[in-house]
Write an enzyme that holds these catalytic residues in place. Structure first.
Site, PDB file in Angstrom:
ATOM      1  N   ASN A  43       4.267  12.057   8.118  1.00 42.26           N
ATOM      2  CA  ASN A  43       5.740  12.455   8.300  1.00 42.26           C
ATOM      3  C   ASN A  43       6.560  11.164   8.823  1.00 42.26           C
ATOM      4  O   ASN A  43       5.991  10.746   9.894  1.00 42.26           O
ATOM      5  CB  ASN A  43       6.099  13.867   8.932  1.00 42.26           C
ATOM      6  CG  ASN A  43       7.330  14.224   8.482  1.00 42.26           C
ATOM      7  OD1 ASN A  43       8.448  13.345   9.012  1.00 42.26           O
ATOM      8  ND2 ASN A  43       7.512  15.450   8.147  1.00 42.26           N
ATOM      9  N   ARG A  44       7.478  10.816   8.372  1.00 41.66           N
ATOM     10  CA  ARG A  44       8.117   9.594   8.558  1.00 41.66           C
ATOM     11  C   ARG A  44       9.220   9.915   9.692  1.00 41.66           C
ATOM     12  O   ARG A  44      10.230   9.175   9.973  1.00 41.66           O
ATOM     13  CB  ARG A  44       8.865   8.920   7.462  1.00 41.66           C
ATOM     14  CG  ARG A  44       8.005   7.604   6.974  1.00 41.66           C
ATOM     15  CD  ARG A  44       7.064   8.331   5.891  1.00 41.66           C
ATOM     16  NE  ARG A  44       7.783   9.283   4.982  1.00 41.66           N
ATOM     17  CZ  ARG A  44       8.111   8.743   3.694  1.00 41.66           C
ATOM     18  NH1 ARG A  44       8.371   7.576   3.516  1.00 41.66           N
ATOM     19  NH2 ARG A  44       8.871   9.805   2.951  1.00 41.66           N
TER      20      ARG A  44
END
Length: 171
Positions: A43-44
Protein backbone atom coordinates in the site's frame (compact mmCIF):
# COMPACT_ATOMS: atom_id res chain seq x y z
CA UNK A 1 -14.70 -21.08 -1.87
CA UNK A 2 -13.67 -18.00 0.09
CA UNK A 3 -15.41 -17.56 3.40
CA UNK A 4 -17.39 -14.40 4.10
CA UNK A 5 -16.10 -12.73 7.24
CA UNK A 6 -17.65 -10.05 9.41
CA UNK A 7 -15.13 -7.21 9.41
CA UNK A 8 -15.02 -4.58 12.13
CA UNK A 9 -12.96 -1.53 11.27
CA UNK A 10 -10.29 0.30 13.20
CA UNK A 11 -10.85 3.20 15.57
CA UNK A 12 -10.63 6.76 14.32
CA UNK A 13 -7.19 8.34 14.42
CA UNK A 14 -8.13 12.01 14.40
CA UNK A 15 -6.39 14.79 16.29
CA UNK A 16 -8.29 17.81 17.62
CA UNK A 17 -6.58 20.11 15.10
CA UNK A 18 -7.24 17.89 12.08
CA UNK A 19 -7.24 19.86 8.83
CA UNK A 20 -7.45 16.89 6.42
CA UNK A 21 -9.48 13.78 7.12
CA UNK A 22 -8.49 10.80 4.95
CA UNK A 23 -11.29 8.27 4.67
CA UNK A 24 -10.94 4.74 3.40
CA UNK A 25 -13.81 2.37 2.80
CA UNK A 26 -12.91 -0.55 5.14
CA UNK A 27 -9.39 -1.70 6.08
CA UNK A 28 -8.07 -4.75 4.28
CA UNK A 29 -7.25 -8.04 5.93
CA UNK A 30 -3.59 -7.12 6.59
CA UNK A 31 -4.61 -3.88 8.30
CA UNK A 32 -7.29 -5.55 10.41
CA UNK A 33 -4.92 -8.35 11.47
CA UNK A 34 -2.22 -5.85 12.50
CA UNK A 35 -4.73 -3.28 13.82
CA UNK A 36 -2.93 -0.63 11.77
CA UNK A 37 -4.16 1.58 8.99
CA UNK A 38 -2.61 0.84 5.59
CA UNK A 39 -0.55 -2.10 6.87
CA UNK A 40 -0.23 -4.01 3.58
CA UNK A 41 3.43 -3.68 2.56
CA UNK A 42 2.51 -2.66 -1.02
CA UNK A 43 0.00 0.00 0.00
CA UNK A 44 1.44 3.39 -0.96
CA UNK A 45 -0.34 5.42 1.74
CA UNK A 46 2.67 5.79 4.05
CA UNK A 47 5.19 6.58 1.26
CA UNK A 48 2.66 9.10 -0.07
CA UNK A 49 2.31 10.71 3.37
CA UNK A 50 6.11 11.00 3.44
CA UNK A 51 5.98 13.03 0.24
CA UNK A 52 2.97 15.17 1.16
CA UNK A 53 3.42 15.71 4.89
CA UNK A 54 6.91 14.56 5.91
CA UNK A 55 5.72 11.42 7.73
CA UNK A 56 8.53 8.87 8.10
CA UNK A 57 7.12 5.71 6.46
CA UNK A 58 9.53 3.34 8.21
CA UNK A 59 8.88 4.72 11.72
CA UNK A 60 6.98 2.51 14.15
CA UNK A 61 3.22 2.76 13.64
CA UNK A 62 2.49 4.84 16.79
CA UNK A 63 5.09 7.40 15.66
CA UNK A 64 3.62 7.54 12.16
CA UNK A 65 0.21 8.29 13.68
CA UNK A 66 1.75 11.03 15.84
CA UNK A 67 3.41 12.52 12.77
CA UNK A 68 0.11 12.44 10.88
CA UNK A 69 -1.64 14.22 13.75
CA UNK A 70 1.14 16.80 14.01
CA UNK A 71 0.81 17.45 10.27
CA UNK A 72 -2.96 17.92 10.69
CA UNK A 73 -4.08 14.64 9.09
CA UNK A 74 -6.63 12.22 10.53
CA UNK A 75 -7.56 8.76 9.23
CA UNK A 76 -10.73 6.72 9.52
CA UNK A 77 -13.10 4.77 7.32
CA UNK A 78 -16.61 5.36 6.08
CA UNK A 79 -17.66 1.79 6.88
CA UNK A 80 -17.33 0.61 10.46
CA UNK A 81 -18.53 -2.95 9.90
CA UNK A 82 -19.43 -5.15 6.97
CA UNK A 83 -19.32 -8.65 5.60
CA UNK A 84 -16.60 -9.25 3.03
CA UNK A 85 -14.73 -12.02 1.21
CA UNK A 86 -11.03 -11.12 1.30
CA UNK A 87 -9.70 -7.55 1.20
CA UNK A 88 -11.12 -5.93 -1.90
CA UNK A 89 -13.81 -3.25 -1.75
CA UNK A 90 -15.62 -5.12 -4.53
CA UNK A 91 -15.97 -8.08 -2.16
CA UNK A 92 -17.99 -6.17 0.45
CA UNK A 93 -21.44 -7.73 0.64
CA UNK A 94 -23.86 -5.01 -0.40
CA UNK A 95 -26.36 -4.26 2.35
CA UNK A 96 -24.08 -5.50 5.13
CA UNK A 97 -22.34 -2.15 5.61
CA UNK A 98 -22.67 -0.25 8.89
CA UNK A 99 -21.25 3.25 8.54
CA UNK A 100 -19.10 4.97 11.14
CA UNK A 101 -20.54 8.05 12.87
CA UNK A 102 -18.73 10.48 10.60
CA UNK A 103 -21.28 13.29 10.78
CA UNK A 104 -20.68 14.11 14.45
CA UNK A 105 -16.93 13.53 14.10
CA UNK A 106 -16.66 15.93 11.17
CA UNK A 107 -18.87 18.53 12.88
CA UNK A 108 -16.47 18.56 15.86
CA UNK A 109 -13.43 19.38 13.69
CA UNK A 110 -13.31 23.17 13.63
CA UNK A 111 -10.09 23.35 11.58
CA UNK A 112 -11.16 20.80 8.94
CA UNK A 113 -10.41 22.00 5.40
CA UNK A 114 -10.70 18.82 3.31
CA UNK A 115 -12.12 15.31 3.37
CA UNK A 116 -9.98 13.10 1.14
CA UNK A 117 -11.56 9.79 0.16
CA UNK A 118 -8.86 7.20 -0.49
CA UNK A 119 -10.35 5.62 -3.58
CA UNK A 120 -13.63 5.63 -5.45
CA UNK A 121 -15.23 3.04 -3.15
CA UNK A 122 -14.66 5.24 -0.10
CA UNK A 123 -16.15 8.22 -1.96
CA UNK A 124 -19.19 6.21 -3.09
CA UNK A 125 -19.70 4.95 0.48
CA UNK A 126 -19.44 8.51 1.80
CA UNK A 127 -22.09 9.69 -0.66
CA UNK A 128 -24.31 6.68 0.05
CA UNK A 129 -24.14 6.54 3.84
CA UNK A 130 -22.98 9.87 5.23
CA UNK A 131 -24.45 12.63 3.06
CA UNK A 132 -28.08 11.38 3.26
CA UNK A 133 -28.08 11.49 7.09
CA UNK A 134 -26.92 15.08 7.40
CA UNK A 135 -23.22 14.41 6.97
CA UNK A 136 -22.85 16.94 4.19
CA UNK A 137 -19.88 18.92 5.47
CA UNK A 138 -19.13 22.50 4.59
CA UNK A 139 -15.68 21.42 3.38
CA UNK A 140 -14.70 19.88 0.04
CA UNK A 141 -14.92 16.11 -0.29
CA UNK A 142 -12.54 14.71 -2.90
CA UNK A 143 -12.41 11.26 -4.48
CA UNK A 144 -8.68 10.56 -4.82
CA UNK A 145 -7.00 7.56 -6.46
CA UNK A 146 -6.61 4.65 -4.08
CA UNK A 147 -3.23 3.94 -2.53
CA UNK A 148 -4.15 0.23 -2.41
CA UNK A 149 -1.99 -2.37 -4.14
CA UNK A 150 -5.14 -3.17 -6.14
CA UNK A 151 -4.54 0.20 -7.88
CA UNK A 152 -1.04 -0.82 -8.96
CA UNK A 153 -1.40 1.05 -12.26
CA UNK A 154 -0.99 4.37 -10.45
CA UNK A 155 2.65 5.17 -9.74
CA UNK A 156 3.69 6.91 -6.55
CA UNK A 157 4.42 10.02 -8.61
CA UNK A 158 0.94 9.97 -10.13
CA UNK A 159 -0.59 9.53 -6.67
CA UNK A 160 1.48 12.43 -5.35
CA UNK A 161 0.19 14.67 -8.11
CA UNK A 162 -3.43 13.59 -7.64
CA UNK A 163 -3.21 13.94 -3.86
CA UNK A 164 -1.63 17.43 -4.02
CA UNK A 165 -4.86 19.01 -2.65
CA UNK A 166 -4.06 17.26 0.64
CA UNK A 167 -0.69 19.03 0.90
CA UNK A 168 -2.33 22.31 -0.15
CA UNK A 169 -4.98 21.99 2.60
CA UNK A 170 -2.28 21.46 5.22
CA UNK A 171 -0.66 24.85 4.49
Amino acid sequence: MIEIDVCTGLSAQIGADCRVLVLGSMPGVASLRQAQYYAHPRNRFWPLMALLAGVEPSAPYPQRLQQLHKAGIGVWDVIGECRRRGSLDADIVRGSEVPNALGPAVAALRDLRLIACNGAAAHRAFLRFIVPVGGNPQVPVLALPSTSPANAGASLGALQQAWQPVADALR
